[in-house]
Motif scaffolding. Structure first.
Motif, PDB file in Angstrom:
ATOM      1  N   ALA A 107      91.175 -18.303  14.922  1.00  0.00           N
ATOM      2  CA  ALA A 107      92.348 -17.802  15.506  1.00  0.00           C
ATOM      3  C   ALA A 107      93.365 -18.136  13.750  1.00  0.00           C
ATOM      4  CB  ALA A 107      93.152 -18.398  16.050  1.00  0.00           C
ATOM      5  N   ALA A 108      93.103 -18.994  13.387  1.00  0.00           N
ATOM      6  CA  ALA A 108      93.903 -19.959  12.524  1.00  0.00           C
ATOM      7  C   ALA A 108      93.459 -18.612  11.770  1.00  0.00           C
ATOM      8  CB  ALA A 108      93.457 -21.485  12.521  1.00  0.00           C
ATOM      9  N   ILE A 109      92.505 -19.122  11.482  1.00  0.00           N
ATOM     10  CA  ILE A 109      91.682 -17.731   9.584  1.00  0.00           C
ATOM     11  C   ILE A 109      92.439 -16.797   9.998  1.00  0.00           C
ATOM     12  CG2 ILE A 109      89.670 -17.102   8.633  1.00  0.00           C
ATOM     13  CD1 ILE A 109      88.435 -19.702   9.679  1.00  0.00           C
ATOM     14  N   TYR A 110      92.408 -15.774  11.318  1.00  0.00           N
ATOM     15  CA  TYR A 110      92.600 -14.889  10.605  1.00  0.00           C
ATOM     16  C   TYR A 110      94.714 -14.775  11.269  1.00  0.00           C
ATOM     17  CZ  TYR A 110      94.701 -11.040  13.805  1.00  0.00           C
ATOM     18  OH  TYR A 110      95.916  -9.809  14.340  1.00  0.00           O
ATOM     19  N   VAL A 128     103.508 -34.649  16.978  1.00  0.00           N
ATOM     20  CA  VAL A 128     102.090 -34.154  16.130  1.00  0.00           C
ATOM     21  C   VAL A 128     102.897 -33.582  15.300  1.00  0.00           C
ATOM     22  CG1 VAL A 128     100.609 -32.667  16.819  1.00  0.00           C
ATOM     23  CG2 VAL A 128     100.775 -34.266  18.392  1.00  0.00           C
ATOM     24  N   LEU A 129     103.295 -32.349  15.577  1.00  0.00           N
ATOM     25  CA  LEU A 129     104.197 -31.953  14.229  1.00  0.00           C
ATOM     26  C   LEU A 129     104.668 -32.609  13.153  1.00  0.00           C
ATOM     27  CD1 LEU A 129     106.187 -28.824  16.011  1.00  0.00           C
ATOM     28  CD2 LEU A 129     104.123 -28.959  15.044  1.00  0.00           C
ATOM     29  N   VAL A 188      98.148 -25.535  15.750  1.00  0.00           N
ATOM     30  CA  VAL A 188      98.367 -26.557  13.962  1.00  0.00           C
ATOM     31  C   VAL A 188      97.506 -27.223  13.194  1.00  0.00           C
ATOM     32  CG1 VAL A 188     100.280 -27.672  13.942  1.00  0.00           C
ATOM     33  CG2 VAL A 188     100.875 -26.305  15.226  1.00  0.00           C
ATOM     34  N   ALA A 189      96.799 -28.202  14.104  1.00  0.00           N
ATOM     35  CA  ALA A 189      95.311 -28.530  13.332  1.00  0.00           C
ATOM     36  C   ALA A 189      94.691 -27.421  12.844  1.00  0.00           C
ATOM     37  CB  ALA A 189      95.216 -29.472  14.433  1.00  0.00           C
ATOM     38  N   ALA A 190      93.937 -26.731  13.051  1.00  0.00           N
ATOM     39  CA  ALA A 190      93.762 -25.771  12.202  1.00  0.00           C
ATOM     40  C   ALA A 190      94.243 -25.290  11.382  1.00  0.00           C
ATOM     41  CB  ALA A 190      92.493 -24.622  13.038  1.00  0.00           C
ATOM     42  N   LEU A 247      91.834 -38.135  11.756  1.00  0.00           N
ATOM     43  CA  LEU A 247      93.989 -37.134  12.599  1.00  0.00           C
ATOM     44  C   LEU A 247      93.465 -35.461  13.359  1.00  0.00           C
ATOM     45  CD1 LEU A 247      96.184 -37.783  13.744  1.00  0.00           C
ATOM     46  CD2 LEU A 247      97.394 -37.111  11.451  1.00  0.00           C
ATOM     47  N   LEU A 248      92.782 -34.813  12.380  1.00  0.00           N
ATOM     48  CA  LEU A 248      92.814 -33.397  12.497  1.00  0.00           C
ATOM     49  C   LEU A 248      91.035 -33.329  13.613  1.00  0.00           C
ATOM     50  CD1 LEU A 248      93.121 -31.732   9.374  1.00  0.00           C
ATOM     51  CD2 LEU A 248      94.267 -31.872  10.867  1.00  0.00           C
ATOM     52  N   ARG A 249      90.944 -34.291  13.393  1.00  0.00           N
ATOM     53  CA  ARG A 249      89.065 -33.856  14.523  1.00  0.00           C
ATOM     54  C   ARG A 249      90.090 -34.611  15.712  1.00  0.00           C
ATOM     55  NH1 ARG A 249      86.671 -36.612  10.406  1.00  0.00           N
ATOM     56  NH2 ARG A 249      84.770 -35.124   9.531  1.00  0.00           N
TER      57      ARG A 249
END
Length: 168
Positions: A83-86, A10-11, A39-41, A24-26
């Protein structure tokens, strides 16, 4: 499959395979592993990230996907995006932190049916608002200071920081 969608593959697909599609991100935003969702976010925010905190620029912010994921019916997806935005805001400003995102964070905290896990990340986002944005929310946030869960108490403290630090 594990060979194609396990951690290392995935990485590689998200960071080293060239252009990553919205599809893919969805797919990975709905992965059963919360780390893969995170990681996707981050990739949606234009950030390459890994399991142990490394980060690097990884493309453009996909604002349409940010909003799609913050409005998802799946609380796991909403949590990962907030969480990714934060997490990104801890290191740098991001075009993804808009008034609309702030308002969705407030909406999440106001919603009695919202997952506590989503509320946690939403309150972390609120902590990046201005004192003028947070002052009207004090009555909403104060009850979380006496919540049974310490991690929600901590999130409320973070959300209230702009008011506490205001010198007016």
């Amino acid at each position: 499959t594990l060979a194609k969608d396990g951690s290392r593959p995935v990485l590689h697909r998200l960071h080293d395979s060239g252009d990553v599609s919205d599809a893919l991100l969805r797919q990975y935003m709905h992965h059963q592993d919360h780390n893969i969702r995170f990681v996707a976010a981050n990739k949606v925010l234009g950030v390459n990230s890994g399991y142990i905190g490394w980060r690097s620029r990884g493309g453009k912010v996909r604002k349409e996907l940010v909003m799609e994921f913050l409005r998802s019916k799946d609380p796991r997806v909403r949590r990962a995006m907030f969480a990714a935005i934060y997490d990104t805001l801890r290191f740098e400003k991001t075009d993804a932190f808009t008034r609309e995102v702030f308002d969705l964070a407030v909406q999440a905290v106001k919603d009695p049916a919202e997952s506590w896990w989503v509320k946690d990340a939403a309150m972390q986002i609120i902590g990046y608002g201005s004192a003028d944005q947070v002052v009207p929310l004090v009555d909403l946030l104060l009850p979380y200071l006496t919540h049974e869960e310490n991690w929600l108490k901590n999130a409320a403290l973070t959300a209230l920081t702009p008011v506490a630090a205001d010198e007016r």
